[in-house]
Design a protein around this motif. Sequence first.
Motif, PDB file in Angstrom:
ATOM      1  N   THR A 231      -9.323  -3.354 -12.547  1.00 35.16           N
ATOM      2  CA  THR A 231      -9.403  -3.888 -11.182  1.00 35.16           C
ATOM      3  C   THR A 231      -9.238  -5.401 -11.139  1.00 35.16           C
ATOM      4  O   THR A 231      -8.417  -5.932 -10.379  1.00 35.16           O
TER       5      THR A 231
ATOM      6  N   TRP B 258      -7.029  -5.938  -7.810  1.00 34.13           N
ATOM      7  CA  TRP B 258      -7.050  -4.816  -6.863  1.00 34.13           C
ATOM      8  C   TRP B 258      -8.128  -5.020  -5.800  1.00 34.13           C
ATOM      9  O   TRP B 258      -9.283  -5.328  -6.104  1.00 34.13           O
TER      10      TRP B 258
ATOM     11  N   GLY C 171     -11.784   0.116  -2.399  1.00 31.51           N
ATOM     12  CA  GLY C 171     -12.050  -1.141  -3.075  1.00 31.51           C
ATOM     13  C   GLY C 171     -13.442  -1.217  -3.668  1.00 31.51           C
ATOM     14  O   GLY C 171     -13.988  -2.313  -3.860  1.00 31.51           O
TER      15      GLY C 171
ATOM     16  N   HIS D 149      -2.388   3.735  -9.014  1.00 28.66           N
ATOM     17  CA  HIS D 149      -2.689   3.293  -7.645  1.00 28.66           C
ATOM     18  C   HIS D 149      -2.953   1.790  -7.622  1.00 28.66           C
ATOM     19  O   HIS D 149      -2.424   1.067  -6.768  1.00 28.66           O
ATOM     20  N   LYS D 150      -3.763   1.323  -8.569  1.00 30.27           N
ATOM     21  CA  LYS D 150      -4.080  -0.109  -8.616  1.00 30.27           C
ATOM     22  C   LYS D 150      -2.855  -0.956  -8.954  1.00 30.27           C
ATOM     23  O   LYS D 150      -2.813  -2.152  -8.634  1.00 30.27           O
TER      24      LYS D 150
ATOM     25  N   ASP E 177       0.829  -1.207   0.000  1.00 29.80           N
ATOM     26  CA  ASP E 177       0.000   0.000   0.000  1.00 29.80           C
ATOM     27  C   ASP E 177       0.862   1.255   0.000  1.00 29.80           C
ATOM     28  O   ASP E 177       1.874   1.329   0.722  1.00 29.80           O
TER      29      ASP E 177
ATOM     30  N   SER F 104       0.211  -0.324  -7.858  1.00 27.42           N
ATOM     31  CA  SER F 104       1.234  -0.142  -6.802  1.00 27.42           C
ATOM     32  C   SER F 104       2.367   0.763  -7.263  1.00 27.42           C
ATOM     33  O   SER F 104       3.536   0.540  -6.931  1.00 27.42           O
TER      34      SER F 104
END
Length: 552
Positions: free
Chosen positions: A382, A387, A375, A346-347, A43, A349
């Motif tokens: 996704t 994700w 989420g 973001h998804k 994260d 990493s």
Amino acid sequence: MNKKHKLELTWIGKENQPKLEPRILLEDPEKSYHAKHRVTDKDIFDNRLIFGDNLLALKALEQEFAGKVKCVFIDPPYNTGSAFTHYDDGVEHSIWLSLMRDRLEIIRRLLAEDGSLWITIDDNEAHYLKVLCDEVFGRANFVSNVVWQKRISPDSDAQFLSGTHDHLIVVAKDISRCSMNRLPRTEEQDDRYQNPDNDPRGPWTSSDLTRREYREHDFYPIKLPSGRKVWPARGRSWSVPRDSFETMVLENRIYFGPNGDAMPRRKRFLSEIRGGLVPTTWWASDVAKNEDGRKELKALFPEEADVFATPKPEALIHRVITLATNPNDLVLDSFAGSGTTGAVAHKMSRRWIMVELGEHCHTHIIPRLRKVIDGEDPGGITQAVGWKGGGGFRYYRLAPSLLEKDKWGNWVINKDYNAAMLAEAMCKLEGFTYAPSDMVYWQHGHSTERDFIYVTTANLSHEQLQQLSDEVGPERSLLVLCTAFRGRGDYSSLTVKKIPKQVLSRCEWGHDDYSLRVENLPEAPSSPPAPLPRAGEGRMMPGQQGLFDGED
């Protein structure tokens, strides 16, 4: 005649470049958002969403992030449209080129030495943009022009040809240090590999053993297991010399067909393929198309009409980030739009920074990112990346200009600045790292371990300056910035300057918006402009050399 002129693109007003103020960034904790708990050990929480003019924001990022961004993806305005109703075509393109040049120059400084820039653009400006990138980055650092099929169905109203593609111009900061990842293989691609002869090395596929040119030393007969002799076709030759072919036969790397009577083919084993597929410059609509981007936004905001005409689909950004970065690398998008780049990074990493001036920063980007973090965004990539949510971002806005004019027209320190903001702003202007000490009141920042800066709105007396000099000592130095001082000698450890006088000529103060808005454009000419050059002719600016001029 100077023989060192370089080839360059020229345009009206090219010599005019803004003196940008390096603003500080102010976090708004109410708009920042983080997951309530850590989902995985991957994260990332320190991403940045910046609300403000993207040119000023790029300048604000420069001191901290120069040389640290692995990938920049931008989707700038493709053309200027109605904003230029009162301008001739030459001025229109000139303003667009100036807007892009100013941003590209800072982006280049932000990129890591092994980083790359990806720009989506259409035919209106793609070719000008390529030459502009050559000028800013160096022609040798051009990587490729990817053609992306953004739509399938043709436009029946098109006057000539229906445009179904966009360009992705790819440029490296330093092509000798830049590297691209390969695309992961799919099950469908792996299924093409079979093992009809039960080779212990596993599944394989075969490829032609000839090349499309005649080479005398590689033109020789091959005797098949069936006894028949074969040669390459007219104008071709074998792709390997005779001795290499014989070695390959001994290693069972040549296939002659199930009956031993077919033209020889090279066996290529799935187990020996290095790291996936080499990407090509043609990205068909099966990668993604604009319609996919619209559907993704509609799923996130079902009650809203189409706010974005051509939002980029997540799969397109996913491919760019896959090729250009690795987990935890930093991705920047200074034309954030609907926030797709940040959502995808973001998804995947990756750390990310996005900049957006429009109000949809608040109405669309923040709600979208919150769903990603919680989420609750099942669309886009996704499922492909698995994700589950997590991480977060910090929301920043650009601080107002450090200086403003008082009622008499004099430049003074902006009344919205408190002491901490003033100290941070002056550190940035003077090239110091803002790091206020909890122990020493005059250490607001540092440039080295022995060089410090102190910012105050006080009127410093001789006694106060002498005391500062004594505390700093002969082994250190201190830059003192104050509104006024009364000194009576030389303070060996101090350099004392008045503010705002010290910085008056540094920047364009009070200029908050460099975006492509009608009210920001130069005034339309009062008289008709000079006719544009005909095809094959060029317009020269004083002291400049044309794009295609050679040396005398």
